[in-house]
Design an enzyme around this catalytic site. Sequence first.
Site, PDB file in Angstrom:
ATOM      1  N   ALA A 160      19.497   4.620 -11.918  1.00 18.67           N
ATOM      2  CA  ALA A 160      18.572   5.280 -11.101  1.00 18.67           C
ATOM      3  C   ALA A 160      19.511   6.021  -9.988  1.00 18.67           C
ATOM      4  O   ALA A 160      19.143   7.172  -9.898  1.00 18.67           O
ATOM      5  CB  ALA A 160      17.470   4.494 -10.874  1.00 18.67           C
ATOM      6  N   LEU A 215      16.661   1.103 -17.521  1.00 22.10           N
ATOM      7  CA  LEU A 215      16.569   2.111 -16.321  1.00 22.10           C
ATOM      8  C   LEU A 215      16.594   0.724 -15.381  1.00 22.10           C
ATOM      9  O   LEU A 215      15.568   0.146 -15.034  1.00 22.10           O
ATOM     10  CB  LEU A 215      15.533   2.706 -16.130  1.00 22.10           C
ATOM     11  CG  LEU A 215      15.193   3.521 -15.167  1.00 22.10           C
ATOM     12  CD1 LEU A 215      16.620   4.542 -14.783  1.00 22.10           C
ATOM     13  CD2 LEU A 215      14.022   4.589 -15.130  1.00 22.10           C
ATOM     14  N   HIS A 216      17.426   0.749 -14.319  1.00 21.02           N
ATOM     15  CA  HIS A 216      17.490   0.122 -13.140  1.00 21.02           C
ATOM     16  C   HIS A 216      18.198   0.625 -12.063  1.00 21.02           C
ATOM     17  O   HIS A 216      18.641   1.774 -12.177  1.00 21.02           O
ATOM     18  CB  HIS A 216      18.312  -1.251 -13.773  1.00 21.02           C
ATOM     19  CG  HIS A 216      19.694  -1.148 -14.131  1.00 21.02           C
ATOM     20  ND1 HIS A 216      20.664  -1.224 -13.409  1.00 21.02           N
ATOM     21  CD2 HIS A 216      19.949  -0.910 -15.288  1.00 21.02           C
ATOM     22  CE1 HIS A 216      21.812  -0.973 -13.933  1.00 21.02           C
ATOM     23  NE2 HIS A 216      21.302  -0.680 -15.338  1.00 21.02           N
ATOM     24  N   GLY A 217      18.491  -0.086 -11.059  1.00 16.54           N
ATOM     25  CA  GLY A 217      18.904   0.606  -9.688  1.00 16.54           C
ATOM     26  C   GLY A 217      20.199   1.275  -9.974  1.00 16.54           C
ATOM     27  O   GLY A 217      20.583   2.461  -9.366  1.00 16.54           O
ATOM     28  N   ASP A 244      22.523   0.350 -22.268  1.00 21.08           N
ATOM     29  CA  ASP A 244      22.543  -0.703 -21.024  1.00 21.08           C
ATOM     30  C   ASP A 244      21.559  -1.507 -21.531  1.00 21.08           C
ATOM     31  O   ASP A 244      20.276  -1.228 -21.751  1.00 21.08           O
ATOM     32  CB  ASP A 244      22.276   0.060 -19.849  1.00 21.08           C
ATOM     33  CG  ASP A 244      22.619  -0.804 -18.577  1.00 21.08           C
ATOM     34  OD1 ASP A 244      21.889  -1.940 -18.450  1.00 21.08           O
ATOM     35  OD2 ASP A 244      23.237  -0.349 -17.651  1.00 21.08           O
TER      36      ASP A 244
END
Length: 160
Positions: free
Chosen positions: A18, A13-15, A9
Amino acid sequence: MAIIAVRIDGRLLHGQVANMWTNVVGATRIMVVDNEVSSSDVAKAGIKLAKPAGVNLSILNEQKAIHNINEGRYDSQKVFILVRYPRVLVNMIQEGVPITTVNVGNMSQSDETKAITNSINVVQSDVDAFNELHKLGIAVTAQMVPSDPVLNIRDLIKKF
């Protein structure tokens, strides 16, 4: 070691990762493997802001991640590995990291890339790495969110 999920990705790490993927896969540790991010305090701070509560986080360069995994540092944990590029995973596997499946989410668009889905944009080196993963026996799928249909990356890279 319990590597329970591996995802490519471009946003790391993103919404979405997460809040959706971490819960779906049941991770107790998210491992961001990226040479550039691991050497930038600003980038690391941004990644740390997206970390879900109750989940451990490691932000490592490739060599440190390979070393720590192969040394068994996370054997008692459920590790979710995040990388930006498929080449990182080829390198990790060739160094003995036990990865069997990979999910591709978002690979960002640039002037050099070609879209193979609405969210996956690749260059020739990405296609080459996907082909190497296939030759290594790794199942590579594309799925933006858990509710999306699972697509085979081999079918998608034919568009390239």
